[in-house]
Design a protein around this motif. Structure first.
Motif, mmCIF file in Angstrom:
data_model
loop_
_atom_site.group_PDB
_atom_site.id
_atom_site.type_symbol
_atom_site.label_atom_id
_atom_site.label_comp_id
_atom_site.label_asym_id
_atom_site.label_seq_id
_atom_site.Cartn_x
_atom_site.Cartn_y
_atom_site.Cartn_z
ATOM 1 N N ASP A 130 41.143 18.165 -71.703
ATOM 2 C CA ASP A 130 41.659 18.959 -70.586
ATOM 3 C C ASP A 130 41.064 20.356 -70.671
ATOM 4 N N HIS A 131 41.808 21.357 -70.327
ATOM 5 C CA HIS A 131 41.226 22.704 -70.249
ATOM 6 C C HIS A 131 40.579 23.116 -71.556
ATOM 7 N N GLY A 132 39.553 23.911 -71.437
ATOM 8 C CA GLY A 132 38.938 24.494 -72.622
ATOM 9 C C GLY A 132 38.947 26.014 -72.538
ATOM 10 N N ARG A 133 38.640 26.624 -73.687
ATOM 11 C CA ARG A 133 38.427 28.077 -73.697
ATOM 12 C C ARG A 133 37.052 28.354 -73.097
ATOM 13 N N MET A 134 36.755 29.619 -72.866
ATOM 14 C CA MET A 134 35.383 30.002 -72.513
ATOM 15 C C MET A 134 34.710 30.455 -73.804
ATOM 16 N N ILE A 135 33.688 29.735 -74.210
ATOM 17 C CA ILE A 135 32.999 30.053 -75.467
ATOM 18 C C ILE A 135 31.506 30.194 -75.212
ATOM 19 N N TRP A 136 30.806 30.766 -76.185
ATOM 20 C CA TRP A 136 29.336 30.872 -76.161
ATOM 21 C C TRP A 136 28.838 31.574 -74.902
ATOM 22 N N TYR A 158 37.693 25.233 -67.098
ATOM 23 C CA TYR A 158 36.817 24.095 -66.784
ATOM 24 C C TYR A 158 35.346 24.367 -67.053
ATOM 25 N N GLY A 159 35.074 25.141 -68.117
ATOM 26 C CA GLY A 159 33.691 25.261 -68.565
ATOM 27 C C GLY A 159 33.258 23.952 -69.213
ATOM 28 N N LEU A 160 31.971 23.863 -69.511
ATOM 29 C CA LEU A 160 31.446 22.647 -70.133
ATOM 30 C C LEU A 160 31.665 22.640 -71.645
ATOM 31 N N TYR A 161 31.395 23.773 -72.303
ATOM 32 C CA TYR A 161 31.212 23.728 -73.754
ATOM 33 C C TYR A 161 32.483 23.358 -74.517
ATOM 34 N N ASP A 162 33.563 24.073 -74.234
ATOM 35 C CA ASP A 162 34.754 23.796 -75.050
ATOM 36 C C ASP A 162 35.392 22.460 -74.686
ATOM 37 N N ARG A 163 35.245 22.060 -73.438
ATOM 38 C CA ARG A 163 35.757 20.725 -73.082
ATOM 39 C C ARG A 163 34.927 19.636 -73.753
ATOM 40 N N ALA A 164 33.617 19.888 -73.879
ATOM 41 C CA ALA A 164 32.770 18.891 -74.561
ATOM 42 C C ALA A 164 33.130 18.821 -76.045
ATOM 43 N N LEU A 165 33.452 19.985 -76.636
ATOM 44 C CA LEU A 165 33.923 19.950 -78.030
ATOM 45 C C LEU A 165 35.230 19.158 -78.120
ATOM 46 N N GLY A 166 36.076 19.347 -77.128
ATOM 47 C CA GLY A 166 37.341 18.600 -77.092
ATOM 48 C C GLY A 166 37.069 17.102 -77.012
#
Ligand code: DNO
Length: 340
Positions: A303-309, A317-325
């Motif tokens: 689900d939701h992610g932080r904004m990272i990198w 709904y960024g890509l990076y943290d959701r992909a880590l999830g």
């Protein structure tokens, strides 16, 4: 479980081809976000969306969301026509092979946060909710929370009408809706999966009902039909520390048709921020064990992610943290399913 990822269609800055590169991704969850509730979803557009997702190598089994018109939630006389319009869209979704419709019954707002970019100690930022800040929070209709569908009526007018409704009135309006919609969904091979209210309590004095375990039990009894089910969102339900998420998955598991699995950190009474998937207060490992134990084979998405990198994207709904999830959920799932 089948790993899915949410994609906002043409308006999403994340290309489908990037989503395809997430290990073991199987499906994309999407919708026609530009069409306000109550209007026709053209079959051609649904077919085009399906072709686009399939063409990128993924399945399109879940629509999130097919929004419910405010008149239905308010119980206005026009609901009869609007429920028919909802069913007409269900029929078309069945024709393009959709299996699950995620929807919600929150008055006026979908999910809500009081801060969209709260800085964290590691330099990332995340969304947070503090009930005490509600009245100084950004106007939800101006902040453009991802996934809101346009309203065609003045929010203040709608709000005034909702304030005259009790939670029992909203339950009765939900029952009216489900009694018509659930059998139709069942006939077309579709499961209805209600999303809990997020956060799971009243905001701005509005009557919100899908808030805890008792509400989920009541919802399932409103219409005793296998097509009447749940989107089990750990982050929404888990904002209330009294809810035992793994126990609830074991209890209601056969009616969970879609899983939103994310974490959060409690920072006070009715206050939390959205942590990375492995790091908050919710027992994600125990949640995944419960899904393993019930033999869950449905769609699940991080689900939701932080904004990272340094990513600039739609809040949550960024890509990076959701992909880590997604990678974390994959890893837990593989380990749990290889235990003898
Ligand atoms: C927020 C989402 C919600 C959800 C709807 C379902 O990130 O979980 O917008 O899609 O409430 O109708």
């Amino acid at each position: 479980m089948q790993l899915n990822f949410r994609w906002f269609g043409a308006q999403d800055p994340i290309p489908l081809a990037y989503i395809r590169q997430i290990p073991r991704i199987q499906g994309v969850v999407s919708a026609l976000f530009d069409i306000p509730a109550g209007h026709d979803w053209p079959l051609q557009r649904l077919e085009a969306l399906r072709r686009q997702i399939n063409g990128a190598g993924m399945r399109f089994d879940v629509v999130e969301s097919l929004p419910v018109h405010e008149d239905i939630k308010l119980g206005r006389p026009s609901r009869e026509r609007l429920v028919e319009a909802y069913i007409a869209n269900i029929v078309k979704l069945g024709q393009v092979g959709v299996k699950v419709i995620c929807y919600n019954f929150m008055p006026l707002f979908d999910w809500f946060r009081t801060e969209l970019a709260m800085p964290l100690a590691d330099g990332s930022n995340t969304m947070s909710y503090k009930h005490a800040d509600l009245n100084s929070a950004p106007d939800p209709w101006k902040t453009k929370m991802p996934a809101y569908f346009a309203l065609e009526e003045d929010p203040e007018r709608l709000k005034a009408e909702y304030l005259g409704l009790s939670t029992e009135d909203v339950w009765a309006n939900l029952a009216y809706f489900l009694e018509a919609v659930v059998p139709a969904a069942g006939e077309h091979g579709i499961k209805m999966a209600i999303h809990p209210d997020d956060p799971p309590w009243s905001i701005f004095g509005l009557p919100r009902i899908i808030t805890d375990d008792a509400a989920l039990r009541r919802l399932l009894k409103l219409v005793e039909h296998p097509a009447n089910g749940l989107t089990f969102c750990t982050g929404s339900l888990g904002a209330n520390p009294a809810v035992d998420l793994p126990a609830l998955i074991r209890e209601l598991g056969d009616r969970i048709y879609f899983a939103h699995t994310r974490n959060l950190k409690h920072i006070g009474e009715r206050a939390f921020y959205e942590a990375s998937h492995p790091e908050g207060d919710l027992p994600i490992l125990e949640v995944m064990k419960a899904y393993r134990d019930i033999g869950f084979s449905g769609p699940m998405r991080p689900d939701h992610g932080r904004m990272i990198w340094g990513e600039q994207g739609q809040a949550g709904y960024g890509l990076y943290d959701r992909a880590l999830g997604a990678a974390y959920l994959n890893g837990l799932w593989e380990a749990l399913n290889s235990e003898g």
